[in-house]
Design a protein around this motif. Structure first.
Motif, PDB file in Angstrom:
ATOM      1  N   ARG A 127     -22.724  39.567  28.695  1.00 37.70           N
ATOM      2  CA  ARG A 127     -23.589  40.206  27.718  1.00 37.70           C
ATOM      3  C   ARG A 127     -24.198  39.171  26.774  1.00 37.70           C
ATOM      4  N   GLU A 128     -23.371  38.241  26.324  1.00 36.86           N
ATOM      5  CA  GLU A 128     -23.875  37.216  25.402  1.00 36.86           C
ATOM      6  C   GLU A 128     -24.922  36.332  26.072  1.00 36.86           C
ATOM      7  N   GLU A 186     -26.910  37.169  28.517  1.00 33.84           N
ATOM      8  CA  GLU A 186     -28.150  37.919  28.731  1.00 33.84           C
ATOM      9  C   GLU A 186     -28.832  38.240  27.408  1.00 33.84           C
ATOM     10  N   GLU A 187     -28.048  38.705  26.474  1.00 35.63           N
ATOM     11  CA  GLU A 187     -28.610  39.080  25.181  1.00 35.63           C
ATOM     12  C   GLU A 187     -29.096  37.844  24.419  1.00 35.63           C
TER      13      GLU A 187
END
Lengths: 450, 450
Positions: free
Chosen positions: A425-426, A428-429
């Protein structure tokens, strides 16, 4: 009496040694827990070998004999078994790499040196490979000596160079790693300035380099050795190649070029450094070096004064992990994991970054290197850095990976992104946020100061 | 090209740094397994906390959160929790010692400094206390600077001083530790020679000293501080006291003098170093220093270049051992054990040694210091050393514990005996053999060269 340790009481080195240039970046990340840090070079926390280390620690501590050996002082140069395993591993990596180089291109010039070059008695176990880099520099360099460093290079080594008062000369790198022509041109300039005898070392991070992720091709290494040999003949002594192979085992697929030991004159000039920390557990700080005999002796004496030996318990854990195959099994897990994370990041960059960004996916290690258009600025004072920070994402401005060298300008349009300890997530975000910040800055046209 | 790293390529420090003077002694012990070594400063193997370390390692590695924290990189200065515990322990030791000093002799001059002097942010965690001694010396000293050392002193620090090119001045010690009059006389001589500004540090092993087993009394420490203050006023800056408190917690009974921090000007001039290795497990190399702010900053930057932080896993183990009380419980076991071993050795010496030997039993640590009659020689070339070796027993000739200082002669009639890792049989048998060798040499009258 002033009451504090002013400059008057510090040594020249103490006065000279500066704050690590990216200390503020680390503090920034720590002080803002919501921040997505694509800056830190931490390893993947989720895959740290907790169960493996527990089992090994139990095995060592359950038997009185091995428990006593592990919890007692060891020797200055390191645990003999670990030195033997280490020597054998480096030899084996080079043996396979030389065979592959010859198969790919017969007459490659890669030659596996005599086994003596990989003798365990040349192996020094250190507190991470960082200490090996420090000891080698301490053994070789006086203030004012010249160190040749890749442009860009591993920034923590820049701290060592700064502290020792070295004059640094940057050597351009490309997709094949260090550029031999650039090295030759730098040495020619130094020779014309009458300072060839001050050249002590060439520092190469030759596998999946921190920060670019690039590896030096065998062809580049061979030609580097030829260039060095030309100048060594004039000097009548070796120019040390400090080959930092920290990421060598962290390729996503097997392979990689032979080390600088396999070039003509390699064993006489190469200090080969590596680490078990990054591939296994960074909380266990075990690095190593393979050094030419005369230099081994000096570095060993310095190590004796530094700490008379790396903590024995850690060395026993690593030796057992290596002996039992746990290390190699973990390495496989790590390679797959990092390959997957690199794919996530590559996909996120491809999907989000504006076309102005130049980059290519690494084939090992844990870094992406991004280059922006000529007028973009990415340093701590830049619009982009501030925009990124405002959207809670952090990167390492590439300028911190360049040595101080007045003979060339430091570019300020590159950045290092690490997927080491970031979650999917980190990754991608963080990548998306950074892309949005960059688009915003690009759209405005004015990129601000660095 | 010569092919080896001759002197031409080494740094001034690399060329200067000598082989550790007692390396040959260690090798001798290793090469002759039948030898009884009363030379090595190893700790008692039988009491190493194997079960305790196993339990703690399990506890840390069983929980994903603590496992990840321990196996990941830490920070350069050390684990915050360990720094806090360490600061508190030093404070507590000094608080009790100051109270005891005042109770024993009101108006002792011992004053517990403000709590700020024991702030965790002044604590640097290092690879054993050896690294702290190295970093402090590196931060303070240039080649040619003057270091004041006890006569005799801890010989590994002599290696540091030699490597840094320091000029050493020996300061006589007696039953109360360093002699303030001798310190004053040395500083007076240095001042008359116009070199006061080169005096950077006074190195004191102030608790159960290695090699003599003696502790500096509070009275001696207070007067040392007064002497230093006198010269500091002339210099306008502190003269650093590097107080090596490695054995402070290893007294056979509670007690001990306050540290140099409790003398006037103490917090401004004192680098207090200690270790968790000797009292717990030497295979876990965790030492620490408490430094004045300006010096902390410099030593911390150097530490960052050396290795950017001591192995995190070991620090988590020690922090848990300290937090849970395991450390203190082990310390009690160790104190009783060492007290018993010291009694065995004292009894064996009393029963066997000829009356010509001067010695007194230590009240902490792990060393006996023996002084022989004026004409006796005990150095590596002496009859006694050869006789001892022929009967398979090894000691440390005292001369190796004296700094090079042309202004005085190094005595060659003292020796250090350690009961650290010797068994009861080895202590008794080794002492008896050494006594027999000494009687033989004394009977012959000619004591040979050193």
């Amino acid at each position: 009496m002033g009451g504090t340790f002013q400059n008057a009481v510090l040594s020249a080195k103490g006065r000279r040694t500066e704050e690590p240039p990216i200390g503020w970046l680390m503090n920034l990340a720590l002080s803002r827990p919501g921040l997505i840090s694509l800056a830190a070079g931490f390893t993947d926390s989720a895959t740290l070998p907790a169960a493996e280390t527990r089992t090994i620690a139990e095995r060592i501590l359950n038997r009185p004999r091995s428990a006593r050996a592990a919890l007692q002082y060891g020797s200055t140069f390191g645990l003999d078994e670990l030195r033997e395993i280490t020597a054998r591993r480096i030899y084996e990596l080079d043996r396979q790499a030389v065979a592959a180089a010859e198969e790919a291109s017969p007459g490659s010039g890669a030659v596996l040196p005599a086994k003596e070059a990989y003798a365990p008695k040349r192996v020094l176990i250190t507190n991470g490979s960082q200490q090996l880099l420090y000891l080698a520099t301490e053994a070789l360099c006086d203030p004012g000596d010249i160190a040749l460093l890749e442009d860009p290079t591993y920034f923590v080594f820049l701290g060592i160079a700064q502290s020792f008062g070295l004059r640094c000369r940057g050597v351009a790198t490309g997709p094949q790693g260090v550029e031999p022509e650039a090295l030759e041109a730098a040495l020619d300039r130094i020779e014309r300035a009458g300072e060839l005898d001050r050249v002590k070392l060439l520092y190469l991070v030759s596998y999946y380099q921190n920060p670019t992720g690039r590896s030096a091709s065998w062809e580049a290494k061979r030609r580097v050795a030829e260039v060095l040999a030309r100048f060594e003949r004039k000097l009548g002594r070796p120019i040390c190649v400090l080959e930092d192979a920290a990421y060598r085992e962290m390729g996503f697929a097997p392979g990689g070029a032979p080390s600088m030991l396999c070039a003509p004159g390699g064993p006489e000039r190469t200090v080969y450094s590596g680490t078990y920390s990054k591939p296994f557990a960074t909380g266990l700080r075990i690095g190593f070096g393979l050094l030419p005999p005369g230099l081994f002796e000096t570095a060993g004496r310095l190590k004796n004064n530094h700490d008379f030996g790396t903590a024995n318990f850690q060395q026993h854990i690593l030796a057992e992990a290596l002996r039992s195959g746990v290390y190699d099994a973990h390495l496989e897990v790590l390679r797959r994991r990092y390959a997957r994370k690199a794919r996530w990041m590559a996909r996120a960059i491809a999907a989000n970054f504006p076309p102005e960004a130049e980059w290519s996916p690494p084939s090992g290690g844990m870094y992406f290197w991004i280059r922006w258009p000529r007028r973009m600025r990415v340093g701590p004072g830049s619009r982009l850095f501030r925009e990124a920070l405002a959207s809670d994402v952090l990167y390492v401005p590439g300028r911190f990976c360049y040595a101080k060298d007045e003979t060339r300008k430091i570019p300020d349009r590159e950045m290092r992104l690490s997927f080491g300890n970031a979650t999917r997530r980190e990754i991608e975000e963080g990548t998306a946020r950074l892309a949005a910040a960059a688009r915003k800055v690009l759209a405005r046209g004015g990129y601000g100061k660095s």
